[in-house]
Structures are given as C-alpha cells and as structure tokens.
Design a protein around this motif. Structure first.
Motif, PDB file in Angstrom:
ATOM      1  N   MET A 147       0.908  -0.774   0.202  1.00  0.00           N
ATOM      2  CA  MET A 147      -0.238   0.363   0.029  1.00  0.00           C
ATOM      3  C   MET A 147       1.031   1.536   0.081  1.00  0.00           C
ATOM      4  N   GLN A 148       1.921   1.141   0.678  1.00  0.00           N
ATOM      5  CA  GLN A 148       2.711   2.290   0.891  1.00  0.00           C
ATOM      6  C   GLN A 148       3.505   2.911  -1.018  1.00  0.00           C
ATOM      7  N   ALA A 149       3.823   1.561  -1.060  1.00  0.00           N
ATOM      8  CA  ALA A 149       4.467   1.756  -2.204  1.00  0.00           C
ATOM      9  C   ALA A 149       3.325   2.340  -3.222  1.00  0.00           C
ATOM     10  N   ALA A 150       2.067   1.870  -3.624  1.00  0.00           N
ATOM     11  CA  ALA A 150       1.200   2.075  -4.450  1.00  0.00           C
ATOM     12  C   ALA A 150       0.812   3.775  -4.148  1.00  0.00           C
ATOM     13  N   CYS A 151       0.629   3.972  -3.286  1.00  0.00           N
ATOM     14  CA  CYS A 151      -0.164   5.431  -3.097  1.00  0.00           C
ATOM     15  C   CYS A 151       0.809   6.002  -3.181  1.00  0.00           C
ATOM     16  N   SER A 152       2.149   5.915  -2.898  1.00  0.00           N
ATOM     17  CA  SER A 152       3.743   6.237  -3.720  1.00  0.00           C
ATOM     18  C   SER A 152       3.795   7.108  -4.737  1.00  0.00           C
ATOM     19  N   MET A 153       3.702   6.017  -5.412  1.00  0.00           N
ATOM     20  CA  MET A 153       3.491   5.919  -7.165  1.00  0.00           C
ATOM     21  C   MET A 153       2.439   5.820  -7.771  1.00  0.00           C
ATOM     22  N   ALA A 154       1.452   6.384  -7.394  1.00  0.00           N
ATOM     23  CA  ALA A 154       0.544   7.144  -7.840  1.00  0.00           C
ATOM     24  C   ALA A 154       0.540   8.357  -7.211  1.00  0.00           C
ATOM     25  N   PHE A 155       0.438   8.854  -5.938  1.00  0.00           N
ATOM     26  CA  PHE A 155       0.241  10.260  -5.173  1.00  0.00           C
ATOM     27  C   PHE A 155       1.496  11.135  -6.180  1.00  0.00           C
ATOM     28  N   GLU A 156       2.527   9.905  -5.282  1.00  0.00           N
ATOM     29  CA  GLU A 156       3.790  11.379  -5.701  1.00  0.00           C
ATOM     30  C   GLU A 156       4.109  10.719  -7.179  1.00  0.00           C
ATOM     31  N   GLY A 157       4.290  10.374  -7.486  1.00  0.00           N
ATOM     32  CA  GLY A 157       5.028   9.306  -8.786  1.00  0.00           C
ATOM     33  C   GLY A 157       4.409   9.435 -10.296  1.00  0.00           C
ATOM     34  N   GLY A 158       2.679  10.166  -9.927  1.00  0.00           N
ATOM     35  CA  GLY A 158       1.709  10.515 -11.398  1.00  0.00           C
ATOM     36  C   GLY A 158       1.488   8.792 -12.194  1.00  0.00           C
ATOM     37  N   THR A 159       1.846   7.579 -11.490  1.00  0.00           N
ATOM     38  CA  THR A 159       1.578   5.856 -11.077  1.00  0.00           C
ATOM     39  C   THR A 159       0.156   5.222 -11.499  1.00  0.00           C
ATOM     40  N   PRO A 160      -0.362   5.905 -12.340  1.00  0.00           N
ATOM     41  CA  PRO A 160      -2.005   4.984 -12.079  1.00  0.00           C
ATOM     42  C   PRO A 160      -2.053   3.325 -11.239  1.00  0.00           C
ATOM     43  N   MET A 161      -2.074   3.117 -10.652  1.00  0.00           N
ATOM     44  CA  MET A 161      -1.683   2.169  -9.856  1.00  0.00           C
ATOM     45  C   MET A 161      -3.024   0.743  -9.184  1.00  0.00           C
ATOM     46  N   ALA A 162      -3.238  -0.443  -9.126  1.00  0.00           N
ATOM     47  CA  ALA A 162      -4.483  -1.117  -8.696  1.00  0.00           C
ATOM     48  C   ALA A 162      -3.381  -2.914  -7.412  1.00  0.00           C
ATOM     49  N   VAL A 163      -4.521  -1.812  -6.165  1.00  0.00           N
ATOM     50  CA  VAL A 163      -3.730  -3.041  -5.098  1.00  0.00           C
ATOM     51  C   VAL A 163      -4.355  -4.028  -5.635  1.00  0.00           C
ATOM     52  N   LEU A 164      -4.143  -5.418  -6.175  1.00  0.00           N
ATOM     53  CA  LEU A 164      -4.766  -6.958  -5.920  1.00  0.00           C
ATOM     54  C   LEU A 164      -4.669  -7.724  -4.304  1.00  0.00           C
ATOM     55  N   LEU A 165      -6.021  -7.767  -3.987  1.00  0.00           N
ATOM     56  CA  LEU A 165      -5.723  -7.652  -2.243  1.00  0.00           C
ATOM     57  C   LEU A 165      -6.092  -9.763  -2.242  1.00  0.00           C
ATOM     58  N   ALA A 166      -4.835 -10.623  -2.788  1.00  0.00           N
ATOM     59  CA  ALA A 166      -5.550 -11.905  -2.810  1.00  0.00           C
ATOM     60  C   ALA A 166      -6.690 -12.550  -2.429  1.00  0.00           C
ATOM     61  N   GLN A 167      -7.470 -13.657  -3.178  1.00  0.00           N
ATOM     62  CA  GLN A 167      -8.423 -14.024  -1.717  1.00  0.00           C
ATOM     63  C   GLN A 167      -8.170 -14.891  -0.677  1.00  0.00           C
ATOM     64  N   ARG A 168      -6.677 -15.474  -0.996  1.00  0.00           N
ATOM     65  CA  ARG A 168      -6.480 -16.123   0.144  1.00  0.00           C
ATOM     66  C   ARG A 168      -6.267 -15.227   1.368  1.00  0.00           C
ATOM     67  N   LEU A 169      -5.800 -14.262   0.940  1.00  0.00           N
ATOM     68  CA  LEU A 169      -5.609 -12.500   1.947  1.00  0.00           C
ATOM     69  C   LEU A 169      -7.219 -12.525   2.798  1.00  0.00           C
ATOM     70  N   ILE A 170      -8.178 -12.200   1.812  1.00  0.00           N
ATOM     71  CA  ILE A 170      -8.916 -12.150   2.141  1.00  0.00           C
ATOM     72  C   ILE A 170     -10.708 -13.472   2.598  1.00  0.00           C
ATOM     73  N   GLY A 171      -9.800 -14.589   2.439  1.00  0.00           N
ATOM     74  CA  GLY A 171     -10.817 -15.256   3.236  1.00  0.00           C
ATOM     75  C   GLY A 171     -11.653 -15.502   1.558  1.00  0.00           C
ATOM     76  N   ALA A 172     -12.113 -16.904   1.310  1.00  0.00           N
ATOM     77  CA  ALA A 172     -12.861 -17.559   0.866  1.00  0.00           C
ATOM     78  C   ALA A 172     -14.231 -17.430   1.156  1.00  0.00           C
ATOM     79  N   LYS A 173     -15.029 -16.633   0.080  1.00  0.00           N
ATOM     80  CA  LYS A 173     -16.237 -16.409   0.248  1.00  0.00           C
ATOM     81  C   LYS A 173     -17.018 -17.748   0.618  1.00  0.00           C
ATOM     82  N   GLU A 174     -18.055 -17.693   2.119  1.00  0.00           N
ATOM     83  CA  GLU A 174     -18.550 -18.887   1.983  1.00  0.00           C
ATOM     84  C   GLU A 174     -20.681 -18.186   1.934  1.00  0.00           C
ATOM     85  N   PHE A 175     -21.402 -18.866   1.174  1.00  0.00           N
ATOM     86  CA  PHE A 175     -23.026 -18.658   1.544  1.00  0.00           C
ATOM     87  C   PHE A 175     -23.541 -19.775   1.698  1.00  0.00           C
ATOM     88  N   LEU A 176     -24.133 -19.576   2.722  1.00  0.00           N
ATOM     89  CA  LEU A 176     -24.504 -20.996   3.651  1.00  0.00           C
ATOM     90  C   LEU A 176     -26.332 -20.370   3.446  1.00  0.00           C
TER      91      LEU A 176
END
Length: 178
Positions: free
Chosen positions: A148-177
């Motif tokens: 996040m720190q790198a992406a924010c610096s690149m986007a707002f200080e460096g002018g590089t459009p950025m996307a941060v992908l948060l892996a499904q393993r990080l957020i957890g697989a969704k389950e519908f009960l």
C-alpha cells in the motif's frame, strides 16, 4: 494514527486505512464488498474521509477524476468482478494522465466456489495493465502495508496509475450458507 509497523498488528484493513491517511486520501468511492467491510467501516468512521457509495464500479473512475480536479486525492474500492465494468472508463485515467489508485479484493482464486467469478478474477491484472494501470499484489497480511505504501507513493507522488490486488487467500474464500 498508528505507527507504520504497528498497523500490521491491527490487521491488514488498518494498514490500508493508515496508508490512505498518510497520503491524504480524502474520498473513497466504493461498491459494497464483504472483503472490504472493515476498511469501509474505518473510512465511514474517519471524519477526514468522505465515503462515496457507487451503484457500479465505472462510476468510481468518474468520482476519482472529479476528486482530483477538485483538489482532493481519492481511491476506488471494489471487487475483481467489477474491474471488467471499468475498462472503458479507465481510458480517462490513461488519456488524462490522472493519479489513480484502486483497491481490489480478488475473487475467482483460492477456494472460490462460484465458477462465474473465475474468468474476471483470472484476468483482472491483465485488464488493468492493458489500460496502462500498474498492478501490485498483496498475498499475506504482512505484505499489505508495504504494498500500500509503495502503491500510494507511485500513484500520488509519482503519477503512476496503480491497482492493488488483495488476494482471495488474504481476504478468505467466501461461503454462502443455506
């Protein structure tokens, strides 16, 4: 505000919020998503940030653009399935060379039960890259703060459009009960 190293012990949504605050992000446009719940709660509770509820993800590109033209930094928060809705609007970011930061919870990966999420989830990074948006990815909680720190610096200080992908393993697989 928590110290940079301390945000990790508070959880990865806190690390994202801390990075947004450090880089003076004032508006957060979003389509509701369970993976972003804690982050969005923090944004709603933060008097220095304005949450902007969207009806579809492509509206967020316009909100981010308007915020920048109005003198504020912003971020677009969505799920990977919404990235496909934004492709045409991302031409605005590319052609106008706007600062851009997207935070994307991934679907269609680790533990996914819904086959309809897999096509967009498996091509999210490429869709961004085709539109001139650089991609960073966080797979584990310890990676979120530095990514996040790198992406924010690149986007707002460096002018590089950025996307941060948060892996499904990080957020957890969704389950519908049932």
């Amino acid at each position: 505000m928590a110290e940079a190293g301390r945000t990790e012990s508070l959880g990865w949504p806190a690390a994202i919020h801390a990075a947004l605050k450090k880089h003076d992000v004032r508006q957060v446009a979003y389509v509701p998503d369970g993976g972003h719940t804690e982050l969005l709660q923090r944004v709603h509770a933060d008097p220095a940030m304005t949450p902007v509820l969207l009806t579809s993800e492509q509206e967020g590109v316009g909100v981010v653009t308007g915020a920048w033209l109005g003198g504020q930094r912003s971020a677009l928060v969505m799920q990977s399935s919404g990235v496909g809705n934004c492709v045409n609007m991302l031409s605005l970011v590319r052609l106008c060379q706007l600062p851009f930061l997207a935070l994307v919870t991934m679907r269609g990966e680790w533990g996914e039960f819904n086959p309809w999420q897999v096509p967009m989830g498996s091509t999210t990074a490429q869709a961004f890259q085709l539109m001139g948006i650089q991609v960073q990815r966080a797979e584990t909680p310890d990676e979120v703060a530095p990514v996040m720190q790198a992406a924010c610096s690149m986007a707002f200080e460096g002018g590089t459009p950025m996307a941060v992908l948060l892996a499904q393993r990080l957020i957890g697989a969704k389950e519908f009960l049932k």
